[in-house]
Design an enzyme around this catalytic site. Structure first.
Site, short mmCIF file in Angstrom:
data_model
loop_
_atom_site.label_atom_id
_atom_site.label_comp_id
_atom_site.label_asym_id
_atom_site.label_seq_id
_atom_site.Cartn_x
_atom_site.Cartn_y
_atom_site.Cartn_z
N ASP A 66 0.82 -1.21 0.00
CA ASP A 66 0.00 0.00 0.00
C ASP A 66 0.86 1.26 0.00
O ASP A 66 2.02 1.25 0.41
CB ASP A 66 -1.00 0.01 1.17
CG ASP A 66 -0.34 -0.09 2.54
OD1 ASP A 66 0.66 -0.83 2.68
OD2 ASP A 66 -0.82 0.58 3.48
N GLU A 128 -0.03 -1.38 5.64
CA GLU A 128 1.07 -0.95 6.50
C GLU A 128 0.90 0.52 6.88
O GLU A 128 1.12 0.91 8.02
CB GLU A 128 2.41 -1.15 5.78
CG GLU A 128 3.64 -0.97 6.68
CD GLU A 128 4.15 0.45 6.82
OE1 GLU A 128 4.96 0.71 7.71
OE2 GLU A 128 3.72 1.34 6.04
#
Ligand SMILES: [Zn+2]
Length: 380
Positions: A66, A128
């Site tokens: 991400d 994350e």
């Protein structure tokens, strides 16, 4: 490879499945044994892949899929199209942290799989950037299905310096519920904002106390920091507010007991704030809930991974240190895998408009990854 990964707009709030599908197909062409773990509504997945023998002594190379949003940022190029300008590669995630993943995926093409004596594990996580929400599930599933690796390298951008320890992140929401009353009649209610202010003042005193006792940690700054980032409550100046809530965090030094601050705060609330709130409103309450917690990467007295990575080319000349940004490394460490953070690009570019990576960083990372492959083939 980096252009391909950047072209998947894997902002944390959106699905990462297009990227995961593509990478899984790619990895399977190298004989990888892949496992996915999912978020609750199956819109995002982690991908954990094993290549080579099912044997001890493996190495994990880990990256998150991400990226942070580009909303409101002034980009000179399309953030989701890797663009070269003046010798630098621009794109969202180029440094944080698709650069590392691109390198290990691309170098697979040069790996002689039949020579592997130890397994290579590749880990790609989701979420994350919004609190390391995916990683623990992936690590748990991987350990249940594969032999425990010896080492993990988490390739967050450190300009290829070795990070052996970092702070924890602990995010909380505190909700103060009082009772509304006319402001001329405070003895008939309980004002939530003033109570919240006292709690925030206490948090600030904890932060100032930590600063006064700063150690010699390499983290910048070398003390545990406490912040309040958002607050809301109240309706009008002449109404005692029944509700106030705020979001706060502390970023603890690697060796700080992460429970101590929350326990100290709860003691202050129970002993000082609640009795006053309940004087005229017995139903008043203060609730603190955890929003996100990222464990620290603790200093490792044996420094196994650090000593091992030190000998890999691409890293050899760099220093070791401690940093304040948090990563997924603490999750691998807690699972008994000696871990360091080391990857291409600079944290200074992370989350910025016009994020870029210097291709020279990618070259140094290639040298490190090639050495990891050689290690797994038993060549050193
Ligand atoms: Zn990152």
């Amino acid at each position: 490879m980096l252009a391909r990964l950047v072209a998947f707009p894997t902002v944390s709030r959106d699905s990462n499945l297009d990227l995961i599908d593509w990478v899984e197909d790619y990895l399977k062409s190298f004989g990888a044994r892949c496992r996915r773990t999912w978020n609750a509504d199956r819109t995002k997945a982690n991908l954990f892949a094993a290549i080579g023998p099912d044997a001890p002594g493996g190495v994990v190379l880990s990256g998150h899929t991400d990226v942070v949003p580009v909303d409101g940022q002034d980009w000179r190029t399309d953030p989701f199209e890797l663009t070269e300008r003046d010798g630098l590669l621009y794109g969202r995630g180029s440094a944080d942290m698709k650069g590392f993943s691109a390198v290990f995926l691309a170098r697979l093409a040069l790996l002689n799989r039949s020579a592997l004596q130890r397994p290579l594990y590749l880990a790609l996580s989701y979420d994350e950037e919004v609190g390391c929400l995916g990683i623990d599930h992936m690590v748990e599933d991987a350990l249940a299905n594969f032999t425990r690796p010896d080492f993990a390298i988490i390739g967050e951008p450190t300009t290829m310096q070795i990070v052996r320890a970092h702070k924890s992140i602990n995010v909380f929401r505190t909700v103060v519920t009082g009772r509304a009353a006319h402001s001329s009649q405070p003895h008939r209610g309980a004002g939530a904002i003033l109570a919240a202010a006292r709690i925030i003042e206490h948090l600030d005193s904890i932060g100032r106390e930590r600063r006064a006792h700063a150690g010699d940690s390499g983290c910048e700054p070398p003390w545990t920091t406490v912040q309040v980032g958002r607050i809301e409550g109240g309706t009008a100046v002449n109404i005692l507010p029944s509700h106030c809530e705020f979001l706060w965090e502390y970023r603890g030094l690697p060796d700080e007991d992460p429970e101590q601050i929350i326990e100290s705060l709860q003691g202050f609330i129970d002993g000082e704030v609640l009795p006053d709130l309940r004087e005229f409103a017995p139903e008043a309450s203060v609730e603190t809930t955890s929003v996100a917690r990222v464990p620290p990467l603790m200093p490792d007295s044996e420094a196994k991974a650090e000593r091992w990575v030190r000998d890999l080319s691409g890293v050899r000349e760099g220093g070791s240190g401690e940093v304040s940004f948090a990563t997924e490394a603490g999750s691998f460490q807690r699972a008994g895998i000696s871990s360091v953070v080391c990857g291409p690009g600079s944290i200074d570019q992370a989350h910025q408009p016009n994020e870029f990576i210097d291709p020279a960083e990618l070259r140094r990372c290639e040298a490190m990854v090639d050495d990891v492959f050689a290690y797994l083939c038993g060549a050193n």
